[in-house]
Enzyme design. Structure first.
Site, PDB file in Angstrom:
ATOM      1  N   TYR A 276     -29.495   2.123 -25.757  1.00 25.08           N
ATOM      2  CA  TYR A 276     -28.582   2.699 -26.746  1.00 25.08           C
ATOM      3  C   TYR A 276     -27.779   1.013 -27.443  1.00 25.08           C
ATOM      4  O   TYR A 276     -27.683   1.024 -28.230  1.00 25.08           O
ATOM      5  CB  TYR A 276     -27.341   3.330 -26.251  1.00 25.08           C
ATOM      6  CG  TYR A 276     -26.400   3.509 -26.817  1.00 25.08           C
ATOM      7  CD1 TYR A 276     -26.113   3.853 -28.402  1.00 25.08           C
ATOM      8  CD2 TYR A 276     -24.949   3.086 -26.580  1.00 25.08           C
ATOM      9  CE1 TYR A 276     -25.167   3.897 -28.917  1.00 25.08           C
ATOM     10  CE2 TYR A 276     -23.760   3.255 -27.059  1.00 25.08           C
ATOM     11  CZ  TYR A 276     -23.952   3.689 -28.626  1.00 25.08           C
ATOM     12  OH  TYR A 276     -22.844   3.854 -29.213  1.00 25.08           O
TER      13      TYR A 276
ATOM     14  N   GLY B 274     -19.825  11.883 -40.388  1.00 22.36           N
ATOM     15  CA  GLY B 274     -18.529  12.332 -40.745  1.00 22.36           C
ATOM     16  C   GLY B 274     -18.250  13.768 -40.005  1.00 22.36           C
ATOM     17  O   GLY B 274     -16.826  14.029 -40.171  1.00 22.36           O
TER      18      GLY B 274
END
Length: 352
Positions: free
Chosen positions: A179, A10
């Site tokens: 990824y 966050g």
């Protein structure tokens, strides 16, 4: 729905925007972020309205503590970028796959049953095309074709360029780098987790850009690289011929999609782990993005260099029909407006 929301990652570019959007929507917010040095150049300021837990996703005790009293989780924490070498795999798999597995296990113990997962368009691999009247996903482009300046995938039957289409969520996934493999594994882990009674919205982000994007890092994509070049007084270098089609979506729209996904409830006929493209549904080329950004700087039209990277896909654009129909969500930031804002918006410091 509202209550206490945990946003992992966050403090990051997208995560911090989600925190702001969730607070505005009436959620109480807790952030869990490792502040790892290859992602954060320095500690970014967090709103005082959110609790902050400084911990790694792989710290089982810290994750368990962060989940106390939580009603839903928005899982943004991940190592991003291509992961072009197999030597990158241990860090990507540990950070993304293991971190997600630990989170989901802890959510089960804490009886938290609502998850919004940050996935990515990279799980699709190359985009979808028409070969005549048949939809196809072509194999990776050949080096010899790229060196010859033949950038469009070609039909093996006619030799003609394939026609790009928008990709839908039901398209089979074909991740083509480390990824991408870990982002798909995060989705698969979430699909396993919902069998215990939870539900998960799997948000496949397309090309995200906007204020507070990290600058000067390949992990942030072409938008950051172009903006950083312009600030140095350089002309951005556009690879290939600039005709690569993408769906550029503003970070505020990505944040609002996450908050909308927190309200989603699977009906009797829906999957309880459901993928959604987070995209505008309106493609633009990488060259168009570079041109618009340069114009906002008063700079010359960027050069198309003909350079290429093996493993890059030519076109990948999305249908946004499902997220509009099922979540009632639409992207609101127009391309030209968003790029002009991005030209002068504050960015995060470059990672050393």
């Amino acid at each position: 729905m509202s209550g206490l929301l945990l946003v992992t990652g966050g403090a990051g570019f997208i995560g911090s925007s989600i925190v702001s959007e969730a607070l505005e929507a009436g959620w109480r917010v807790r952030v869990l972020d490792s502040m790892r040095s290859d992602v954060h150049a320095s500690a970014q300021p967090l709103t005082s309205e959110a609790d902050f837990v400084h911990a790694d996703m792989r710290d089982e005790d810290a994750v368990a503590r962060a989940l106390v009293g939580v009603d839903a989780v928005c899982h943004q924490a991940a190592k991003v970028g291509l992961g072009v070498s197999i030597h990158d795999a241990p860090d990507y798999v540990s950070s993304n796959s293991l971190g997600t597995a630990i989170l989901l296990s802890a959510m089960t113990r804490a009886k938290v049953q609502r998850l919004v997962l940050a996935s990515s368009m990279v799980v699709y691999g190359e985009g979808l095309y028409l070969d005549g009247d048949r939809p196809v996903q072509p194999p990776a482009r050949r080096r010899a074709d790229l060196e010859a300046g033949q950038f469009e995938p070609l039909s093996p039957h006619t030799g003609a360029p394939l026609r790009p289409l928008s990709i839908r969520e039901e398209q089979p996934c074909d991740p083509r780098n480390v990824y991408a493999a870990t982002k798909l594994e995060q989705e698969l882990l979430a699909r396993s987790w919902v069998q215990g009674g939870g539900q998960a919205a799997l948000l496949r982000y397309h090309n995200v850009y906007g204020p507070q994007m990290p600058q000067g890092t390949p992990y942030a994509g072409v938008a950051s690289l172009f903006r950083s070049a312009l600030e140095r007084g350089e002309t951005p270098r556009v690879f290939e011929d600039g005709g690569q089609r993408r769906d550029f979506i503003h970070v505020r729209d990505v944040a609002s999609a996450n908050v909308a996904a927190l309200q989603w409830t699977a009906d009797a006929e829906s999957e309880t782990a459901r993928a959604f493209n987070v995209a505008t549904g309106t493609p633009h080329t990488i060259g168009e993005f570079a041109d618009e950004l340069a114009a906002a700087f008063g700079a010359e039209r960027p050069e198309r260099t003909g350079e290429f990277r093996i493993g890059d896909v030519r076109h990948i654009t999305a249908s946004a029909d499902r997220i509009k129909a099922e979540l009632g969500w639409n992207a609101e930031v127009e391309f030209a407006d968003g790029v002009r804002e991005f030209a002068h918006a504050p960015l995060r410091n470059a990672v050393a």
